[in-house]
Scaffold this active site. Structure first.
Site, mmCIF file in Angstrom:
data_model
loop_
_atom_site.group_PDB
_atom_site.id
_atom_site.type_symbol
_atom_site.label_atom_id
_atom_site.label_comp_id
_atom_site.label_asym_id
_atom_site.label_seq_id
_atom_site.Cartn_x
_atom_site.Cartn_y
_atom_site.Cartn_z
ATOM 1 N N ASP A 128 5.826 -0.734 7.726
ATOM 2 C CA ASP A 128 4.167 -0.851 7.314
ATOM 3 C C ASP A 128 3.701 0.716 7.276
ATOM 4 O OD1 ASP A 128 3.900 -3.728 6.897
ATOM 5 O OD2 ASP A 128 3.438 -3.979 9.283
ATOM 6 N N ASP A 146 2.900 -6.630 1.257
ATOM 7 C CA ASP A 146 1.867 -7.345 1.783
ATOM 8 C C ASP A 146 0.728 -7.635 0.646
ATOM 9 O OD1 ASP A 146 3.168 -7.830 4.105
ATOM 10 O OD2 ASP A 146 2.253 -5.839 4.965
#
Length: 169
Positions: A128, A146
């Site tokens: 991330d 995401d």
């Protein structure tokens, strides 16, 4: 076998948008590769007063759900993702040529799910790097996969309301 590659199957169903899933996957993996190569783990690079690029790992799911569960969650989320992708591919095949929003939403979700699954299988965690914040409030780090999943889910909701009249007829 030839029926699987039948031109009509791809041109007449939602499968004609699978290129979007591939594009989403490639963009997700490319941005994660850039993050790993150019940003040290936990380093934050300020882009705006409310947005950073911060290299972090997530061993759980959304919002680091089950990230400290001991490792079994890696395979649990992988299996769930493959089941969901299989189900969405089946639904995608059922969509008609007239539908656009629904198959686009499905393909964004597929590309995002496979992007994170790839990380889980190959790396053991998801990379991330996108972080939104305001003063002391910080949204959990996320990535392109995401974002694609969230955008796909939002488009599913829009499609549900947009086509509500058609489904009730």
């Amino acid at each position: 076998m030839l029926k699987l590659f039948n031109q009509n199957l791809f041109s007449q169903t939602g499968w004609r948008f699978l290129w979007l899933a591939v594009l989403t996957f490639v963009l997700d993996q490319y941005t994660k590769k850039l993050t790993v190569e150019h940003i040290e783990l936990y380093q934050a690079v300020e882009i705006t007063p409310f947005f950073n690029l911060t290299h972090v790992y997530n061993t759980g799911a959304a919002f680091s759900f089950l990230s400290d569960a001991g490792g079994w969650q890696r395979w649990f989320f992988t299996v769930i993702a493959f089941v969901v992708v299989g189900l969405i591919l089946w639904w995608l095949k059922q969509t008609s040529r007239q539908q656009i929003l629904l198959p686009v939403a499905f393909c964004l979700i597929i590309g995002g799910a496979l992007g994170n699954v790839y990380d889980r299988i190959v790396l053991g965690h998801v990379v991330d790097f996108l972080v939104l914040y305001y003063q002391d409030w910080v949204w959990p780090a996320f990535n392109i996969a995401d974002s694609a999943i969230c955008l796909g889910a939002a488009l599913l909701i829009v499609d549900m309301f947009k086509n509500k009249e058609l489904k009730n007829d």
